[in-house]
Write an enzyme that holds these catalytic residues in place. Structure first.
Site, PDB file in Angstrom:
ATOM      1  N   ASP A  33       0.741  -1.108   0.009  1.00  0.00           N
ATOM      2  CA  ASP A  33      -0.029  -0.108  -0.047  1.00  0.00           C
ATOM      3  C   ASP A  33       1.041   1.182   0.135  1.00  0.00           C
ATOM      4  O   ASP A  33       1.694   1.492   1.192  1.00  0.00           O
ATOM      5  CB  ASP A  33      -0.825   0.034   1.307  1.00  0.00           C
ATOM      6  CG  ASP A  33      -1.809   1.106   1.358  1.00  0.00           C
ATOM      7  OD1 ASP A  33      -1.583   2.211   0.415  1.00  0.00           O
ATOM      8  OD2 ASP A  33      -2.747   1.291   2.386  1.00  0.00           O
ATOM      9  N   ARG A  65      -9.958  17.612 -15.443  1.00  0.00           N
ATOM     10  CA  ARG A  65      -8.923  16.854 -14.991  1.00  0.00           C
ATOM     11  C   ARG A  65      -8.276  17.804 -13.793  1.00  0.00           C
ATOM     12  O   ARG A  65      -7.087  17.806 -13.671  1.00  0.00           O
ATOM     13  CB  ARG A  65      -7.888  16.366 -15.866  1.00  0.00           C
ATOM     14  CG  ARG A  65      -8.460  15.412 -16.855  1.00  0.00           C
ATOM     15  CD  ARG A  65      -8.843  14.245 -16.410  1.00  0.00           C
ATOM     16  NE  ARG A  65      -9.163  13.026 -17.276  1.00  0.00           N
ATOM     17  CZ  ARG A  65     -10.407  13.057 -17.915  1.00  0.00           C
ATOM     18  NH1 ARG A  65     -11.436  14.063 -17.533  1.00  0.00           N
ATOM     19  NH2 ARG A  65     -10.735  12.184 -19.044  1.00  0.00           N
ATOM     20  N   TYR A 108      -6.543  15.877 -10.839  1.00  0.00           N
ATOM     21  CA  TYR A 108      -5.556  14.814 -11.473  1.00  0.00           C
ATOM     22  C   TYR A 108      -4.493  15.759 -12.208  1.00  0.00           C
ATOM     23  O   TYR A 108      -3.151  15.258 -11.895  1.00  0.00           O
ATOM     24  CB  TYR A 108      -6.052  14.122 -12.771  1.00  0.00           C
ATOM     25  CG  TYR A 108      -5.218  13.086 -13.588  1.00  0.00           C
ATOM     26  CD1 TYR A 108      -4.636  12.239 -12.811  1.00  0.00           C
ATOM     27  CD2 TYR A 108      -4.946  13.318 -14.628  1.00  0.00           C
ATOM     28  CE1 TYR A 108      -3.806  10.980 -13.425  1.00  0.00           C
ATOM     29  CE2 TYR A 108      -4.288  12.526 -15.405  1.00  0.00           C
ATOM     30  CZ  TYR A 108      -3.616  11.244 -14.696  1.00  0.00           C
ATOM     31  OH  TYR A 108      -2.682  10.479 -15.320  1.00  0.00           O
ATOM     32  N   LYS A 148      -0.306  15.594 -11.082  1.00  0.00           N
ATOM     33  CA  LYS A 148       0.833  15.352 -11.986  1.00  0.00           C
ATOM     34  C   LYS A 148       1.651  16.329 -12.561  1.00  0.00           C
ATOM     35  O   LYS A 148       2.822  16.059 -12.633  1.00  0.00           O
ATOM     36  CB  LYS A 148       0.100  14.749 -13.528  1.00  0.00           C
ATOM     37  CG  LYS A 148      -0.816  13.332 -13.083  1.00  0.00           C
ATOM     38  CD  LYS A 148       0.397  12.374 -12.878  1.00  0.00           C
ATOM     39  CE  LYS A 148      -0.652  11.059 -12.770  1.00  0.00           C
ATOM     40  NZ  LYS A 148       0.359   9.923 -12.233  1.00  0.00           N
ATOM     41  N   ILE A 196      -3.873   5.692 -22.496  1.00  0.00           N
ATOM     42  CA  ILE A 196      -3.228   4.330 -22.843  1.00  0.00           C
ATOM     43  C   ILE A 196      -4.159   3.341 -22.291  1.00  0.00           C
ATOM     44  O   ILE A 196      -5.025   3.363 -21.599  1.00  0.00           O
ATOM     45  CB  ILE A 196      -2.002   4.332 -21.798  1.00  0.00           C
ATOM     46  CG1 ILE A 196      -0.979   5.311 -21.833  1.00  0.00           C
ATOM     47  CG2 ILE A 196      -1.576   2.742 -22.103  1.00  0.00           C
ATOM     48  CD1 ILE A 196      -0.417   5.376 -23.235  1.00  0.00           C
ATOM     49  N   PRO A 233      -6.793  -1.631 -17.956  1.00  0.00           N
ATOM     50  CA  PRO A 233      -8.056  -1.804 -17.354  1.00  0.00           C
ATOM     51  C   PRO A 233      -8.598  -0.601 -16.673  1.00  0.00           C
ATOM     52  O   PRO A 233      -9.923  -0.532 -16.405  1.00  0.00           O
ATOM     53  CB  PRO A 233      -7.730  -2.971 -16.271  1.00  0.00           C
ATOM     54  CG  PRO A 233      -6.571  -3.592 -17.090  1.00  0.00           C
ATOM     55  CD  PRO A 233      -5.900  -2.430 -17.684  1.00  0.00           C
ATOM     56  N   ARG A 287     -12.903   3.790 -16.069  1.00  0.00           N
ATOM     57  CA  ARG A 287     -13.344   5.206 -16.404  1.00  0.00           C
ATOM     58  C   ARG A 287     -14.218   5.445 -17.592  1.00  0.00           C
ATOM     59  O   ARG A 287     -15.117   6.115 -17.231  1.00  0.00           O
ATOM     60  CB  ARG A 287     -11.886   5.866 -16.586  1.00  0.00           C
ATOM     61  CG  ARG A 287     -11.007   6.118 -15.209  1.00  0.00           C
ATOM     62  CD  ARG A 287      -9.628   6.489 -15.576  1.00  0.00           C
ATOM     63  NE  ARG A 287      -9.705   7.914 -16.372  1.00  0.00           N
ATOM     64  CZ  ARG A 287      -8.796   8.039 -17.210  1.00  0.00           C
ATOM     65  NH1 ARG A 287      -7.660   7.415 -17.474  1.00  0.00           N
ATOM     66  NH2 ARG A 287      -8.636   9.280 -18.131  1.00  0.00           N
TER      67      ARG A 287
END
Length: 248
Positions: free
Chosen positions: A56, A142, A145, A149, A178, A181, A186
């Site tokens: 984790d 985003r 996110y 990043k 990309i 899974p 999403r």
């Protein structure tokens, strides 16, 4: 060229699927000794030749324990991440905190834990998975996110600058969209939220890629192999776009 990572001990986080999985597989193919980690160890099945560990990356204690168990390494590939969808108006404090904990602080934890061993060896390569979303390009919906990043890029450059004279290299890979899974999940979620067919949502992801297709995890993995290898010994503190022209 075979054996590009021979005699290198590599730790890969989020190696169960997607980019992390591709990196672990290609590192093995190129002769590395790989410690593949994931929160869900079932996803690590089939990584023949790797030492598979549950990890984790949101737990400082767990990361420090793994670093102590594994000892000094040559390559650290930070692949764990989460994509939050929405603008600032859709981002709760819990969303923000989770995104930064998983996407950024996890890298702080692993680097802080494994860097001392690299310094003892006088060499090491750190490869962080960032994104084309963030400081490279602003993407609608985003918010959290992109912020995380962008922070990954800043973190990468800071580590590179601090330890450039001590044999440590740190680089960030910024992928476009990309096939993975995670992307499938999403897309399914967005389709349900927007009441659109899954293929319509998927096509929207494809349409925003100037190359006209999505990337593969293996294409990112080969770039990670290069950055992990001695071929990239003069490369540090840089972002490396593999985005199908997304940033053009």
């Amino acid at each position: 060229m075979a054996g590009r990572l021979s005699n290198k001990l590599c730790v890969v986080t989020a190696a169960g699927q997607g980019i992390g999985r591709a990196c672990a597989e290609l590192f093995l193919r190129e002769g590395a000794t790989v410690v593949a980690t994931d929160l869900d160890t079932a996803k690590l099945a089939g990584l023949d030749g790797a030492t598979c560990k549950k990890l984790d990356v949101r737990s400082t204690e767990a990361v420090e324990a793994l670093a102590k168990e594994v000892g000094p390494i040559d390559v650290l590939l930070n692949g764990a991440g989460f994509v939050h969808h929405g603008s600032v108006l859709d981002c709760s404090e819990a969303d923000w905190d989770f995104s930064f904990d998983l996407n950024v602080k996890s890298m702080h934890r692993t680097i802080k834990a494994f860097l001392p061993g690299m310094l003892d060896k006088g060499k090491g390569s750190i490869v962080n998975i960032a994104s084309g979303a963030g400081s490279v390009r602003g993407i609608p919906n985003r918010y959290a996110y992109g912020a995380t990043k962008a922070a990954v890029i800043g973190l990468t450059k800071a580590v590179a600058a601090d330890f450039i004279k001590r044999g440590i290299r740190a680089n960030a890979i910024c992928p476009g969209t990309i096939v993975s899974p995670s992307l499938d999940e999403r897309i399914s979620t967005l389709a349900a939220q927007t009441n659109q067919p899954v293929e319509t949502v998927r096509q929207a992801f494809i349409d925003r890629q100037p190359m006209g297709r999505l990337g593969t995890a293996e294409e990112i993995g080969w770039l990670a192999v290069y950055l992990a290898s001695d071929e990239a010994s003069y490369t540090t503190g840089q972002i490396h776009l593999a985005d199908g022209g997304f940033a053009l």
